[in-house]
Design a protein around this motif. Structure first.
Motif, short mmCIF file in Angstrom:
data_model
loop_
_atom_site.label_atom_id
_atom_site.label_comp_id
_atom_site.label_asym_id
_atom_site.label_seq_id
_atom_site.Cartn_x
_atom_site.Cartn_y
_atom_site.Cartn_z
N LEU A 2 -2.94 3.63 14.28
CA LEU A 2 -1.76 2.84 13.92
C LEU A 2 -0.75 2.81 15.06
CD1 LEU A 2 -0.32 1.19 11.71
CD2 LEU A 2 0.68 3.32 10.88
N GLU A 3 -0.50 3.98 15.64
CA GLU A 3 0.48 4.02 16.72
C GLU A 3 0.08 3.07 17.86
OE1 GLU A 3 1.30 7.79 18.66
OE2 GLU A 3 2.69 6.82 20.04
N SER A 4 -1.19 3.13 18.25
CA SER A 4 -1.64 2.27 19.35
C SER A 4 -1.55 0.79 18.98
CB SER A 4 -3.07 2.60 19.74
OG SER A 4 -3.13 3.92 20.18
N THR A 5 -1.89 0.48 17.73
CA THR A 5 -1.81 -0.91 17.29
C THR A 5 -0.36 -1.40 17.35
OG1 THR A 5 -3.65 -0.48 15.77
CG2 THR A 5 -2.43 -2.52 15.42
N LEU A 6 0.55 -0.57 16.85
CA LEU A 6 1.96 -0.97 16.83
C LEU A 6 2.49 -1.21 18.23
CD1 LEU A 6 3.26 1.48 14.07
CD2 LEU A 6 2.89 -0.98 13.85
N ARG A 7 2.07 -0.35 19.16
CA ARG A 7 2.56 -0.50 20.55
C ARG A 7 2.18 -1.85 21.13
NH1 ARG A 7 4.43 3.86 23.14
NH2 ARG A 7 4.36 5.79 21.95
N LEU A 8 1.01 -2.35 20.71
CA LEU A 8 0.57 -3.66 21.23
C LEU A 8 1.54 -4.78 20.85
CD1 LEU A 8 -3.24 -3.32 20.49
CD2 LEU A 8 -2.19 -3.44 22.75
N TYR A 9 2.24 -4.60 19.74
CA TYR A 9 3.15 -5.65 19.27
C TYR A 9 4.41 -5.78 20.12
CZ TYR A 9 0.53 -6.97 15.14
OH TYR A 9 -0.43 -7.48 14.30
N ARG A 10 4.60 -4.83 21.06
CA ARG A 10 5.76 -4.97 21.95
C ARG A 10 5.65 -6.26 22.76
NH1 ARG A 10 6.38 1.20 23.54
NH2 ARG A 10 8.18 1.67 22.23
N GLU A 11 4.40 -6.67 23.01
CA GLU A 11 4.19 -7.95 23.71
C GLU A 11 3.30 -8.83 22.84
OE1 GLU A 11 3.68 -7.35 28.24
OE2 GLU A 11 2.90 -5.53 27.29
N PRO A 12 3.94 -9.66 22.01
CA PRO A 12 3.20 -10.43 21.01
C PRO A 12 2.05 -11.26 21.58
CG PRO A 12 5.55 -10.59 20.62
CD PRO A 12 5.40 -9.86 21.92
N GLU A 13 2.23 -11.85 22.76
CA GLU A 13 1.14 -12.68 23.31
C GLU A 13 -0.09 -11.83 23.58
OE1 GLU A 13 4.25 -12.78 24.74
OE2 GLU A 13 4.81 -14.57 23.57
N LYS A 14 0.15 -10.61 24.06
CA LYS A 14 -0.97 -9.71 24.32
C LYS A 14 -1.57 -9.20 23.02
CE LYS A 14 0.06 -8.08 28.95
NZ LYS A 14 0.80 -7.02 29.64
N ALA A 15 -0.71 -8.97 22.03
CA ALA A 15 -1.20 -8.48 20.74
C ALA A 15 -2.21 -9.47 20.15
CB ALA A 15 -0.03 -8.27 19.78
N VAL A 16 -1.92 -10.74 20.28
CA VAL A 16 -2.79 -11.77 19.71
C VAL A 16 -4.17 -11.75 20.38
CG1 VAL A 16 -3.09 -14.28 19.47
CG2 VAL A 16 -0.91 -13.23 18.94
N GLU A 17 -4.20 -11.36 21.65
CA GLU A 17 -5.46 -11.25 22.37
C GLU A 17 -6.20 -9.95 22.05
OE1 GLU A 17 -7.41 -13.12 24.39
OE2 GLU A 17 -6.09 -14.60 23.46
N ALA A 18 -5.42 -8.86 21.97
CA ALA A 18 -6.04 -7.52 21.90
C ALA A 18 -6.43 -7.10 20.49
CB ALA A 18 -5.07 -6.49 22.49
N ILE A 19 -5.75 -7.64 19.48
CA ILE A 19 -6.04 -7.22 18.11
C ILE A 19 -7.06 -8.19 17.51
CG2 ILE A 19 -5.02 -6.89 15.81
CD1 ILE A 19 -2.42 -6.06 17.28
N PRO A 20 -8.28 -7.71 17.20
CA PRO A 20 -9.35 -8.63 16.79
C PRO A 20 -8.97 -9.55 15.63
CG PRO A 20 -10.25 -6.46 17.23
CD PRO A 20 -8.75 -6.32 17.33
N THR A 21 -8.28 -9.03 14.63
CA THR A 21 -7.92 -9.87 13.48
C THR A 21 -7.09 -11.08 13.95
OG1 THR A 21 -7.89 -7.94 12.05
CG2 THR A 21 -6.72 -9.87 11.25
N LEU A 22 -6.12 -10.83 14.82
CA LEU A 22 -5.26 -11.92 15.29
C LEU A 22 -6.03 -12.85 16.21
CD1 LEU A 22 -1.88 -10.09 16.03
CD2 LEU A 22 -2.79 -10.97 13.89
N ARG A 23 -6.89 -12.26 17.04
CA ARG A 23 -7.68 -13.09 17.96
C ARG A 23 -8.57 -14.05 17.18
NH1 ARG A 23 -10.16 -9.17 21.25
NH2 ARG A 23 -11.94 -9.15 19.86
N MET A 24 -9.23 -13.54 16.15
CA MET A 24 -10.13 -14.40 15.36
C MET A 24 -9.35 -15.48 14.61
SD MET A 24 -12.89 -11.81 13.76
CE MET A 24 -13.77 -10.63 14.77
N LEU A 25 -8.19 -15.09 14.07
CA LEU A 25 -7.42 -16.05 13.30
C LEU A 25 -6.90 -17.19 14.18
CD1 LEU A 25 -5.36 -13.74 10.91
CD2 LEU A 25 -7.14 -15.36 10.26
#
Ligand code: PLP
Length: 482
Positions: free
Chosen positions: A349-372
């Motif tokens: 969870l901590e690592s996932t949350l940290r990715l959200y600091r940069e939303p554009e990167k989060a969309v690439e790095a988090i599979p659920t968001l990437r697929m959606l």
């Protein structure tokens, strides 16, 4: 006539007896297994169980008069093969990887969200080492289990305080139990939701000891409904996000902002169960606008709860953010110990949350968001690639069509969202679609698609290109087997 019948029964009886006599004994098969290198490192207890169950299974089939059991099928090599199959099955984990060809991105039956690689890495490290889970490294004394995620949750959402439990159902439960036990909770009749798995707001309310006070109607609830319901026993105003359904037509509801103002006026806390919480405004990606957690905090909710593994794309968790004094009260509830989140989940969870600091990167790095947010032209391109691969090997027996279909978000989120996608629809000459579906489902790893008319359908949105060779091999094996 009667005599004839009698005769057949006698014959059946005789052939059953002779087949039963052919069944080998356990010891005989165990002896054979000793000679076979396959069984070299197999635990004795498992081997014994396998041999006994395989022989017992044959005995049952014979007694039931199963016509497929012939002398050939009772030969030593065939039985030994069956024992191997049993052992192989038992040696591999029951919980195993599958390929999701359903196009349902947050598929509850297939494990909901996939973790980002950062999250997996952190989880693996923490799994095998000691950690400062409940140890404050700067003070050198006992610390809080949530400290690793509280700060970042507050940073992202703008809330004063945060905590996490096992899942959002647990989060809703502990909030109600803490804030409203024996007291009234006011909820609009339009928001008394049931999500899958028997989670229904009225039932959870009853279990938590809160007294449900329904107001308004299914399609319309007004401010005056809430105002009139407030009394001395009111402990909480609850808003539940209609995550998995929609009320359309002649409708009215009170916004969270208005409700928060009402609560503040009467000194009654206001809680929102967001279900699938989001940090990113999805409408930027051409999707339906889903309220973000930040919106709810800014609207003045005292407490907001949401899932870690729905639209957030992290591990299973129930996240609670809100006002400091209220979160601290919830934290002290003894139930918190029963619902507590484990360290592997926290790490992910901590690592996932940290990715959200940069939303554009989060969309690439988090599979659920990437697929959606996967663009249609990429899905189409992948459909073409997989089609070529399948054609090149399996050849003329496969009839493949590219079809336009809509994927689904799943997980009880955004039920109205259309996600235009490409499917490969496959027919195999000389084989029924049910046989194809079963073969794919029993493949290692299983390929889970769906049947639509006479086609086995695979939606390319939820299949990673790295998985194409596995699918190709599965089709090769299916056609070879025949
Ligand atoms: C999904 C959902 C929950 C339960 O969340 P879990 O993380 O599955 O326990 C509760 N409330 C709403 C509105 C939901 O959509």
């Amino acid at each position: 006539m009667e005599k004839q019948l009698q005769q057949t029964t006698d014959n059946d009886q005789q052939s059953k007896m002779s087949l039963l006599r052919m069944l080998p004994g356990t010891d005989h098969i165990l002896e054979l297994a000793k000679e076979d290198i396959f069984f070299e490192n197999i635990p004795r207890s498992l081997l014994l169980r396998a041999v006994r169950e395989v022989i017992e299974n044959y005995r049952r089939l014979v007694l039931n008069g199963d016509k497929s059991i012939t002398e050939n099928r009772l030969s030593d090599p065939v039985i030994l093969e069956a024992v191997k199959g049993y052992v192989k099955n038992k040696m591999s984990p029951n919980l195993r990887r599958v390929i999701n060809a359903t196009g349902v991105v947050i598929h509850t039956n297939l494990g909901r969200s996939l973790l980002a690689s950062d999250a997996i890495e952190n989880l693996l490290t923490i799994a095998g080492t000691y950690s400062n889970l409940e140890f404050d490294l700067s003070a050198g004394k006992r610390g809080s289990r949530y400290s690793c995620v509280e700060d970042i949750l507050c940073e992202i959402t703008g809330a004063e305080a945060a905590m996490v439990v096992n899942n959002n159902a647990g989060a809703v439960f502990i909030c109600l139990e803490t804030l409203a036990k024996g007291k009234e909770v006011i909820v609009s009749r339009g928001e008394l939701v049931e999500i899958g798995g028997a989670f229904r707001i009225p039932d959870v309310m009853a279990k938590s000891g809160g007294i449900l006070k329904e107001v308004g109607t299914t399609n319309r609830t007004h401010m005056k409904d809430y105002v009139n319901a407030i009394g001395d026993d009111t402990a909480l105003l609850l808003k539940v996000h209609k995550s998995n359904y929609s009320v359309v037509g002649f409708t009215a509801e009170v916004s969270l902002k208005e409700l928060a103002a009402l609560g503040a006026e009467h000194h009654i806390p206001v809680m929102e169960d967001l279900g699938s919480g989001m940090f990113i405004d999805f409408s930027k990606y051409g999707m339906i606008k889903e309220p973000t957690v930040q919106d709810s905090v800014a609207a003045g909710a005292d407490i907001v709860t949401f899932s870690g593994d729905k639209l957030l794309g992290g591990p299973q968790a129930g996240i609670i953010v809100g006002k400091k004094d209220i979160v601290s009260e919830i934290r002290q509830n003894p139930l918190n110990r029963a619902l507590r989140i484990d360290k592997l989940t926290l790490a992910a969870l901590e690592s996932t949350l940290r990715l959200y600091r940069e939303p554009e990167k989060a969309v690439e790095a988090i599979p659920t968001l990437r697929m959606l947010t996967l663009p249609f032209h990429l899905i189409e391109q992948r459909a073409g690639q997989l089609e070529e691969m399948l054609k090149s090997s399996a050849g003329s027996r496969l009839h493949i069509e590219q079809m336009n279909r809509s994927s689904r978000v799943g997980g009880g989120s955004l039920p109205l969202q259309e996600l235009p996608s490409k499917c490969l629809g496959i027919k195999v000459r000389g084989m029924s679609v049910n046989v194809v579906e079963t073969f794919m489902r029993e493949n290692m790893p299983p390929v889970i698609g769906r049947i639509e008319e006479d086609f086995f359908m695979m939606d390319l949105r939820t299949i990673e290109p790295e998985e194409f060779p596995i699918i190709k091999t599965a089709f090769d094996m299916m056609l070879k087997k025949e």
